[in-house]
Design a protein around this motif. Structure first.
Motif, PDB file in Angstrom:
ATOM      1  N   GLY A   1     107.429  -1.844  17.119  1.00 43.36           N
ATOM      2  CA  GLY A   1     108.738  -0.745  16.745  1.00 43.36           C
ATOM      3  C   GLY A   1     108.518   0.515  15.850  1.00 43.36           C
ATOM      4  O   GLY A   1     109.213   1.168  15.968  1.00 43.36           O
ATOM      5  N   VAL A   2     107.189   0.548  15.376  1.00 44.14           N
ATOM      6  CA  VAL A   2     106.849   1.582  14.536  1.00 44.14           C
ATOM      7  C   VAL A   2     105.632   2.070  14.619  1.00 44.14           C
ATOM      8  O   VAL A   2     105.444   3.437  14.242  1.00 44.14           O
ATOM      9  CB  VAL A   2     107.129   1.331  13.061  1.00 44.14           C
ATOM     10  CG1 VAL A   2     105.901   0.227  12.624  1.00 44.14           C
ATOM     11  CG2 VAL A   2     107.274   2.645  11.972  1.00 44.14           C
ATOM     12  N   VAL A   3     104.590   1.526  15.414  1.00 40.25           N
ATOM     13  CA  VAL A   3     103.309   2.040  15.715  1.00 40.25           C
ATOM     14  C   VAL A   3     103.292   1.929  17.141  1.00 40.25           C
ATOM     15  O   VAL A   3     103.414   0.685  17.609  1.00 40.25           O
ATOM     16  CB  VAL A   3     102.268   1.290  15.004  1.00 40.25           C
ATOM     17  CG1 VAL A   3     100.828   1.713  15.721  1.00 40.25           C
ATOM     18  CG2 VAL A   3     102.348   1.409  13.536  1.00 40.25           C
ATOM     19  N   PRO A   4     103.060   3.090  17.961  1.00 34.98           N
ATOM     20  CA  PRO A   4     102.608   2.790  19.363  1.00 34.98           C
ATOM     21  C   PRO A   4     101.256   2.036  19.637  1.00 34.98           C
ATOM     22  O   PRO A   4     100.611   2.170  18.928  1.00 34.98           O
ATOM     23  CB  PRO A   4     102.341   4.233  20.060  1.00 34.98           C
ATOM     24  CG  PRO A   4     103.019   5.130  18.712  1.00 34.98           C
ATOM     25  CD  PRO A   4     102.915   4.236  17.416  1.00 34.98           C
ATOM     26  N   MET A   5     101.442   1.333  20.769  1.00 38.45           N
ATOM     27  CA  MET A   5     100.396   0.550  21.156  1.00 38.45           C
ATOM     28  C   MET A   5     100.262   0.096  22.452  1.00 38.45           C
ATOM     29  O   MET A   5     101.457   0.350  23.302  1.00 38.45           O
ATOM     30  CB  MET A   5     100.468  -0.976  20.250  1.00 38.45           C
ATOM     31  CG  MET A   5     101.674  -1.759  20.866  1.00 38.45           C
ATOM     32  SD  MET A   5     101.745  -3.286  19.752  1.00 38.45           S
ATOM     33  CE  MET A   5     102.508  -2.299  18.169  1.00 38.45           C
ATOM     34  N   ASP A   6      98.925  -0.124  23.055  1.00 34.23           N
ATOM     35  CA  ASP A   6      98.980  -0.286  24.375  1.00 34.23           C
ATOM     36  C   ASP A   6      98.237  -1.669  24.805  1.00 34.23           C
ATOM     37  O   ASP A   6      97.119  -1.560  24.753  1.00 34.23           O
ATOM     38  CB  ASP A   6      98.501   0.788  25.333  1.00 34.23           C
ATOM     39  CG  ASP A   6      97.979   0.789  26.718  1.00 34.23           C
ATOM     40  OD1 ASP A   6      98.620  -0.423  27.370  1.00 34.23           O
ATOM     41  OD2 ASP A   6      97.588   1.766  27.508  1.00 34.23           O
TER      42      ASP A   6
END
Length: 393
Positions: free
Chosen positions: A198-203
């Motif tokens: 919810g605060v750091v983009p990730m894939d």
């Protein structure tokens, strides 16, 4: 240094603050990385749920809408963490989800004897690794520097448990690179996303992650004790087995068969009856996060933490948080030998930070509800408190 007024005036997320309950007696809320503020939409949705769904539909609500909620909301979380549909599900508490995934990992790597975990990782992670290792006859290997796994992870390693963001310092790990390092040895990567979702983009799919777990009551603002989620990569689902095989994870939920047969999809990671009211709160928090966009949230988060670090320097305080924005999550920490007293005194003056042993004051900024002015006011109070404590020591 740009002023807080200027930063708030150009903040694309500033209007979202009005969609939360903002406490009139709180000068600054710096604990959004432990418990997010209450979204107004969640308050309203839960009122409708109690009155109309539970109160009006009674048990008919299961057939009408509740049965699929764990998977539906799981997919909505999946969209935030880079997971295509069918790999993420809202289940139990973070601890129970992690327990399930540790057993799952050991079953996927039955011929490997070791579980690797950070020595300074979140306590629950370490406690559960120790417990599962004892129960399964495996060895625990502790890593002191999670950024350097050389010589620690090898052909005896079954699974490595890492925190995406360190719960004390805010250090952000390179998830794709470390996943690749772990998998190069044949081991599985199990990520704790509690302080990053919810605060750091990730894939996760793009990184080839194996397993992941995360909570929803921090940056997703789902409320105290809200259900957690877990992720199992699609390639593992057909063989993944978890240790709490309940009726909700059965292939035919209502067959009530004599022999357990697991569901062929992510539902196999469920156990008992889902907490419907909790999942509804998760859904509202997730939808608000999706509306804002995790990339936009991350941009503001970097700005908030950078602004806070500048203020920390200006006040002559010490921080343990990385200065490199690519290496820090959504919170910063101030180090002080009387951190517990500082935290208590700040709270008395309307500033709510978080204490972490032995000497850390943790400041968690939720980009959806925290303003730059709030950060400036709150750090001013903390600096005054520290100065006062120093003068009386």
């Amino acid at each position: 240094m740009t002023t807080s007024t200027e930063l708030d005036a150009t903040d694309p997320l500033a209007d979202l603050r009005d969609r939360f309950v903002i406490e009139p007696d709180v000068v600054a809320y710096f604990d959004g990385n432990s418990l997010g503020r209450l979204p107004l939409a969640t308050r309203d949705r839960l009122e409708r749920f109690v009155r109309e769904e539970w109160g009006g539909d009674l048990i008919r609500g299961w057939a009408d809408r509740w049965v699929d909620l764990p998977v539906v909301v799981g997919d909505e979380i999946g969209a935030l963490i880079g997971a295509t549909t069918g790999q993420t599900v809202v289940a139990d508490s973070t601890s129970v989800c992690l327990y399930k995934l540790l057993h799952t990992a050991l079953d996927l790597r039955p011929d490997r004897a070791e579980i690797v975990v950070e020595r300074s990782g979140f306590p629950t992670d370490r406690y559960l690794v120790d417990s599962v290792a004892r129960a399964r006859g495996r060895q625990v290997v502790y890593v002191d520097d999670p950024t350097d796994l050389a010589g620690v992870v090898g052909d005896r390693t079954a699974v490595v448990v890492l925190n995406h963001v360190d719960y004390r310092s805010g250090l952000l790990l390179d998830l794709p690179a470390l996943t690749a390092t772990i998998q190069a040895t044949g081991a599985l990567a199990l990520w704790d996303l509690c302080h990053s979702v919810g605060v750091v983009p990730m894939d996760l799919d793009g990184a080839g992650a194996d397993l992941a777990v995360g909570c929803t009551y921090k940056y997703l603002n789902a409320g105290p004790g809200a259900p957690a989620f877990l992720y199992v990569a699609e390639r593992h689902l057909t063989t993944a087995r978890q240790p709490i095989e309940g009726w909700w994870s059965a292939a035919d939920l209502f067959a009530m068969g004599d022999v357990y047969e697991p569901a062929p999809d992510i539902r196999r990671m469920l156990s008992g009856t889902p907490a419907v009211s909790g999942i509804i709160a998760v859904q509202e928090g997730v939808r608000l996060t999706a509306e804002a966009g995790v990339e936009t949230i991350r941009t503001k988060s970097i700005a908030l933490t950078g602004f806070a670090l500048d203020l920390i320097d200006r006040h002559g305080l010490e921080s343990t948080t990385p200065r490199d924005s690519t290496a820090r999550g959504g919170h910063v920490t101030v180090r002080h030998p009387q951190a517990r007293a500082v935290t208590a005194a700040a709270a008395e003056r309307g500033v709510i930070p978080d204490f972490r042993e032995p000497d850390l004051v943790r400041l968690g900024f939720s980009p959806l509800s925290t303003s730059f002015g709030e950060v400036e006011q709150g750090l001013g109070v903390i600096a005054d408190v520290i100065a006062s404590i120093g003068s009386h020591s």
